[in-house]
Scaffold this active site. Structure first.
Site, short mmCIF file in Angstrom:
data_model
loop_
_atom_site.label_atom_id
_atom_site.label_comp_id
_atom_site.label_asym_id
_atom_site.label_seq_id
_atom_site.Cartn_x
_atom_site.Cartn_y
_atom_site.Cartn_z
N CYS A 1 59.40 -66.36 41.50
CA CYS A 1 58.70 -67.41 42.24
C CYS A 1 57.52 -67.90 41.40
CB CYS A 1 58.19 -66.88 43.57
SG CYS A 1 59.51 -66.44 44.68
N HIS B 1 59.58 -60.12 41.32
CA HIS B 1 58.82 -60.89 42.30
C HIS B 1 57.50 -61.30 41.68
CE1 HIS B 1 61.43 -60.28 45.74
NE2 HIS B 1 61.62 -59.05 45.32
#
Lengths: 608, 345
Positions: free
Chosen positions: B195, B153
């Site tokens: 991301c 992440h």
């Protein structure tokens, strides 16, 4: 090379070569043997134990590093580590699942959940702590496990619980300075640990019994345990020389009743994916043993397929046992494969199971996050007194109260014969406790102790702090007078099959209790973020209001001043037009100036 | 509108398929060994897909020839033997269970709590304690091509490790610079699936680095699909399509990095795959994919003939027949086994 040197040199070289050749010839003799064995034991509870044991014996000794030069069957990857770190004995187990003593009796190799490593170093090692930390690093690379976490914080020197399993002088074996013990109860065991373990086998996993070791099947089980055990053993009957023994063990417990709808039927193909189709050509012994103890006691008709090559009846202690034996080589030459199978004529009856003579339970007591306790209950179902050693290693953040350690037997306080207690030190050493006491016949002994939970520092919490912190298994050692439910091979022998010739009268038992999961007071890790948010909000509110108070001017509105209906409607329409609002503001400002004196008097009133 | 998109998709697929690898001679890569550092930085069961991501790349590089000794695999949590996994010892990248990316001979070098930013930087820069085993070291030199793959992440300029710490893009860029100064690589191919992944390579300033990221700054990288039997998303979009591409690459393949960069267009990924080529000296169109995903094996032929003994053959004398090489020692105290229980019973 020869052309460049003189004839005299040449003869001397030849002489050297001859000497070297002679030396090699001595070592080229088959001074090592390998054997593969499988012990199958069906339990009354429906599960079945498969215990694989691969034993390599080699006429070498870590005390003589020169003997570790010409490897044949012994794995070089491990041999190099043993010689470099001067290891006398090494016992490593990697386990997933908990062994159920009450249902399954005693395992051939006892192991706690997670990883356990205990090592006896040669007396020649100068700095054992340094050697130990280097050794665990080397082993962590070898077995893909986080053994490097076995640092000084989790390593202890047990005084009585762990003696050398192999050859050792009495003087050496009583000196626990040479040994280190550590365990990682949280360590997960999976394919990545099995892969390097299989690579140590001389036949790898391509032929022989190791072809059954399919990770997807092994880890879809109730219990699976990998083991590496290295120790010095007698080379001959007279025992003037020592050999090194490497035992690679793998225990796995399956429950065939789930897939065979209540029947205890199984076959190798259904449990391991494949039948056995080959024998390791390097193995001198390739055998499968089936312990028929439970098959004979149940009233079901049990058929074994294929017929065993041999049925061995023997007595161990006072226990009468029967092993069915299959020779893998003979079976494969006859049937091309060995798909060992058991067929029962009726479904399993779940009844009361006779527990083994000694077993234990351990759990956490207390409530809240400030204090707590550990209680162990040890059952002795024998008619005789037993002396037991109880060993407990508790991490430093559970601060143990020594005064709270009590041993009771049916309400009567038991006084321990001996106590070995090393208090822990914050962030440096864990608590180590060894108690020696008596287990009365047919009784339940309870050991309890209290601890206080410490606060950890901010960075000491693991990423999953809310999961809790694990505490090592406690270890109970004792000597049983009988071999009821006892499957470990005798100390003086290397093979599983030697259990059938065991005539000893004492059976050393070491059992591991459950590991514990303790939750510590854990801070809210998003707290700094919350504090920043809250502080900013407070500052914004305080600053904003003060700023408003100090920079705005207050206007007194005269409530008596009548506003006509037409004016009200006009105001409503005006409000949305910015230019006119500005105009209105300037208009009101001029009003302000008019009423300045009034406001001043009003303000004075407020402040007062 | 939809029709137009479909049409453009089909034409783009067609162009990819019809573009045969150019037959002209490739620039010599000049590397002599290949390494791979594969990092999954996420813990916890719901991040199953990140473990599947990293194992997908592990499977591909291993299949294309990089041996386990040259792969540093960092996996922050155990998914295969997790109690929540209904199929133990497997990690599938697909709900149809086509490919078990975990395999039967996986070797994880750093796992669980060992996967930290510190350890990752130490592996890259080679500043490890002397007792660290070889399998946990990146023993690369100035002729090594290194594949660095990261997943987890992330956000603008950072990637989270274990949900408790993070590595910033500046730290990563400095680590690569240190590697360059220490002559620890020849070329690096940096690949990241997270991301805002592009932000992680924007700060790079060391030469010979080729980088690809699953998304641009401000974009999320999305997961591909959920496996209802497991109950979690099983793989991320970018890695899913990258694996699909790599599954068709063979060790002798002439597919280029440029073709690899076209993997997962926006319609498939729902994020824009971003590439950085300015630091890289060669033309990605002329760089073959196996320069990073495969392994170079230098073969030197000898003219001499070596005779090797058959080590499995029966030796002329067996243990029973051969005379004892040493006469039994006389007057030597026989050894004995240690007593297991040092207490009186």
């Amino acid at each position: 090379m020869d052309a460049s040197i003189g004839p005299w040199h040449r003869t001397r070289c030849l002489l050297y070569f001859k000497i070297i050749f002679l030396f090699f010839k001595v070592y080229a003799l088959p001074d090592d043997t390998f054997s593969e064995e499988l012990l199958v034991k069906p339990f009354e509870s429906g599960q079945v134990l498969f215990h694989f044991q691969f034993t390599t014996l080699w006429n070498a000794s870590t005390a003589e590093p020169g003997s570790f030069t010409h490897y044949r069957l012994f794995p070089k990857a491990l041999g190099d580590v043993l010689v470099k770190y001067q290891v006398q004995e090494l016992h490593l187990s990697l386990t997933q699942g908990l062994w159920r003593y009450e249902k399954w009796g005693y395992p051939p190799e006892d192991a706690p959940p997670g990883v356990e490593l205990w090592v006896w170093f040669l007396p020649t090692v100068s700095n054992i702590d340094k050697t130990w930390s280097d050794l665990v690093n080397a082993l962590s690379g070898l077995f893909c496990a986080s053994l490097n976490f076995m640092d000084s914080k989790s390593t202890v020197l047990p005084r009585w619980s762990f003696r050398p399993m192999g050859l050792a002088s009495e003087y050496y074996s009583f000196d626990s300075r040479f040994m280190r013990y550590s365990a990682l109860p949280k360590e997960i065991v999976c394919t990545e640990n099995l892969t390097p373990w299989k690579k140590l086998l001389p036949c790898l996993s391509r032929v022989g019994l190791a072809t059954l070791l399919n990770a997807m099947k092994l880890y879809d089980s109730y219990y699976s345990s990998l083991g590496i055990h290295v120790r010095p053993v007698c080379r001959t009957q007279t025992c003037t020389d020592q050999s090194i023994e490497l035992k690679q063990t793998l225990s796995v417990v399956f429950d065939p009743t789930i897939s065979s709808s209540g029947y205890q039927n199984w076959q190798l193909r259904s449990l391991f994916g494949d039948p056995l189709t080959s024998q390791c050509p390097l193995a001198s012994i390739s055998k499968v043993y089936l312990d028929k103890a439970h098959l004979q006691s149940s009233d079901a008709t049990v058929t074994l397929y294929p017929e065993p090559d041999e049925v061995v009846n023997f007595t161990r202690g006072r226990e009468k046992l029967t092993y069915a034996v299959w020779d893998i080589g003979r079976q494969i030459s006859r049937h091309q494969q060995l798909n060992l199978a058991i067929h029962y004529n009726r479904k399993i009856h779940y009844g009361e199971i006779n527990p083994p003579p000694v077993y234990a339970q351990r759990f956490i007591t207390g409530f809240g996050l400030e204090k707590g306790g550990i209680t162990s209950i040890i059952y002795n179902n024998l008619d005789t007194n037993l002396t037991a050693i109880y060993m407990e290693t508790i991490p430093w953040f559970l601060r143990l109260y020594f005064s709270s350690i009590t041993i009771t037997n049916h309400g009567i306080v038991v006084k321990p014969y001996k106590i070995h207690y090393v208090p822990g030190k914050d962030r440096a050493r864990n608590y180590q406790l060894e108690l020696v006491f008596r287990l009365r016949p047919h009784s339940v002994t309870k050991i309890s102790m209290q601890f206080e939970r410490a606060f950890l520092k901010w960075t000491e919490y693991p990423p999953d702090a809310n999961h809790g912190f694990y505490v090592n298994s406690a270890i109970i050692s004792t000597v049983l007078p009988d071999a009821y439910n006892y499957t470990a091979s005798p100390q003086t022998s290397s093979l599983l099959g030697d259990s059938t010739r065991d005539n000893s009268t004492e059976f050393f038992l070491r059992l591991h209790t459950e590991t514990l999961l303790v939750s510590l007071p854990t801070p809210d890790f998003s707290m700094p973020y919350n504090v920043i948010c809250l502080a900013c909000t407070v500052v914004a509110i305080v600053f904003g209001s003060i700023h408003n108070l100090t920079t705005r001017r207050f206007i007194a509105v005269d409530p008596d001043k009548q506003v006509g209906i037409i004016q009200k409607i006009k105001n409503k329409f005006k409000r949305n037009k910015p230019e006119e609002i500005v105009a209105e503001l300037t208009a009101s400002e001029s009003v302000d100036q008019k009423n300045e004196s009034d406001i001043k008097t009003k303000k004075k009133e407020e402040m007062g | 509108m939809i029709f137009a998109i479909l049409l453009s998709l089909s034409t783009s697929v067609l162009t990819v398929n019809t573009a045969n690898p150019p037959v002209e001679e490739f620039f010599a890569s000049n590397h002599t060994n290949n390494w791979a550092v594969l990092v999954d930085a996420s813990r916890f069961w719901f991040n199953y897909r990140h473990v599947a991501n990293v194992l997908s790349i592990y499977r591909s590089v291993k299949r294309l020839g990089i041996p386990d000794s040259h792969i540093i695999l960092m996996v922050a949590d155990d998914m295969a033997c997790n109690p929540r996994n209904p199929r133990p010892a497997t990690v599938f990248n697909n709900a149809n269970q086509h490919i078990n990316v975990y395999g039967d001979d996986v070797e994880v070098d750093y796992r669980g709590y060992e996967v930290t930013v510190e350890n990752f930087i130490r592996v890259l820069t080679g500043r490890l304690s002397p007792s660290t085993p070889r399998s946990k070291r990146l023993l690369s030199d100035e002729r090594s091509n290194i594949l660095v793959y990261m997943t987890g992440h992330g956000g603008d300029g950072f990637l989270k490790f274990q949900d408790s710490e993070e590595i910033s893009s500046v730290e990563l860029a400095d680590a690569f610079q240190q590697m360059w100064q220490k002559r620890r690589y020849h070329e690096i191919f940096f690949m990241i699936d997270t991301c805002q992944a592009e932000s992680m390579f924007q700060k790079f300033y060391s030469p010979n680095i080729l980088a690809v990221a699953s998304s641009k700054v401000g974009e999320d990288s999305l997961s591909h699909h959920v496996d209802p039997a497991i109950g979690v998303y099983v793989i991320d979009r970018y890695t899913y399509y990258a694996l699909e591409f790599l599954e068709n690459v063979q060790p002798g393949s002439k597919k280029t990095m440029d073709q690899f960069f076209k993997v997962c267009p926006r319609i498939q990924c729902q994020s824009t795959v971003s590439v950085r080529t300015d630091l890289f000296q060669r033309d990605p169109k002329k760089t073959i994919i196996t320069d990073f995903f495969g392994s170079v094996r230098n073969v030197e032929l000898l003219t001499e003939t070596l005779n090797l003994q058959d080590s499995t053959a029966e030796l002329s004398c067996s243990k029973d027949k051969c005379p004892e090489d040493k006469p039994p020692k006389s007057g030597v105290q026989p050894l004995s086994y240690a007593k297991q229980f040092p207490m009186p019973n």
